[in-house]
Design a protein around this motif. Structure first.
Motif: not given
Length: 324
Positions: A210, A213-215, A218, A244, A247, A250
């Motif tokens: 976290d 915070p790169d979707g 992740h 967060r 994230c 998502d």
């Protein structure tokens, strides 16, 4: 599902209750002590016990203490104060990261870098296995997780050797694995080595993602089956708290709600409520963050209470269980 190894012995995963998946309780890292960085010295058993009491009062039952030997582990003290506070603790075998290795390895007169450099992969694996099966820090208190770590966009030769040795220790003991990522970098590179060694990524929890915070990142990590330790809660110096939450949600949207864990990674006096610095303390996640997350999840169309139960109760039972 296998057993969970705490500092007081092995328990059934169903006995874990509400669990923080990454924190620090009492530790005196050699490097920070040698550098005189007082904020990073959690050296008061009384204050640390008071923090555990706050966690228990808020409804917490178990904490994974991610403090390895190179981060100033003292399992004897942790066991004593945790018992007094009524908290179960899972301790860490293995190592943290190379940035800590200029510190002195206890009982050797060598730095961690020198000691690790002098050991083979097999010798390091035997050391970690012994921490899980025999005891740590001169005690019979056994580690319940094996840990490795890498640097900021780097993975040194020594860190790779430790990583491989920790994976070997996992294969020999069935212990769950935890990895440190510096600011959420190098997770995919870690996973590449995990796969190459024939280890199931579902036995690994990756910390600090976290902080990055790169979707896309992740989702790629989540597709491997690895667990996520969302452990940067309260650190708005990186970004607002709702980042967060987005994230996490998502990952839930993509079907990965069974891989999310939550912890505080409290490692500074100024983050504790009981060290006289006015910090938020170990009760904050349960008392403040959980209600906020439930509200935000509800606004996004999710069942917030059900997700919180997964993150804090159900998922840790699988993440921290030994495999056969």
């Amino acid at each position: 599902m296998g057993f969970v190894r705490t500092v007081d012995g092995d328990i059934d995963p169903a006995e874990m209750g509400v669990t923080y998946a990454h924190d620090h309780i009492y530790c005196i890292p050699a490097l920070w002590k040698e550098k005189g960085d007082v904020d990073l010295l959690l050296d008061s058993p009384e204050a640390s016990q008071a923090e555990l009491a706050l966690f228990a009062k808020a409804g917490g039952r178990t904490i994974y203490d991610a403090t390895a030997i190179d981060y100033g582990r003292d399992v004897g003290t942790v066991k004593r104060i945790a018992k007094a506070a009524g908290v179960q603790v899972i301790a860490t075998a293995g190592f943290n990261k190379a940035i800590m290795w200029p510190g002195t390895m206890p009982g050797t007169g060598m730095t961690f870098a020198q000691w690790i450099g002098a050991k083979s992969r097999a010798e390091l694996a035997r050391h970690v296995v012994a921490e899980v099966t025999e005891g740590m820090d001169g005690t019979d208190i056994k580690g319940g997780v094996v840990k490795f770590g890498t640097g900021y966009n780097t993975m040194s030769e020594a860190e790779i050797k430790v990583l491989l040795a920790v994976l070997d220790a996992h294969k020999q003991t069935g212990a769950p694995i935890h990895s440190h990522t510096e600011l959420g970098t190098m997770a995919l590179e870690q996973l590449e080595l995990v796969r190459q060694e024939g280890v199931d990524p579902a036995r690994l929890t990756i910390a600090h993602l976290d902080r990055n915070p790169d979707g896309w990142l992740h989702r790629k990590v989540a597709d491997s089956g690895a667990f996520f330790s969302f452990d940067g809660i309260t650190r708005v110096k990186y970004y607002p708290e709702d980042v967060r939450t987005r994230c996490i949600l998502d990952l839930v949207r993509h079907g990965h709600e069974d891989q999310v864990l939550v912890g505080g990674d409290i490692a500074r006096r100024t983050m504790f409520a009981s060290y006289g610095e006015g910090g938020l303390g170990m009760g904050y996640i349960l008392e403040k963050w959980v209600p906020r997350f439930i509200e935000e999840a509800g606004e996004a169309g999710f069942d917030g209470p059900a997700l919180v139960h997964k993150f804090l109760v159900e998922n840790p039972q699988r993440a921290f269980a030994f495999s056969s």
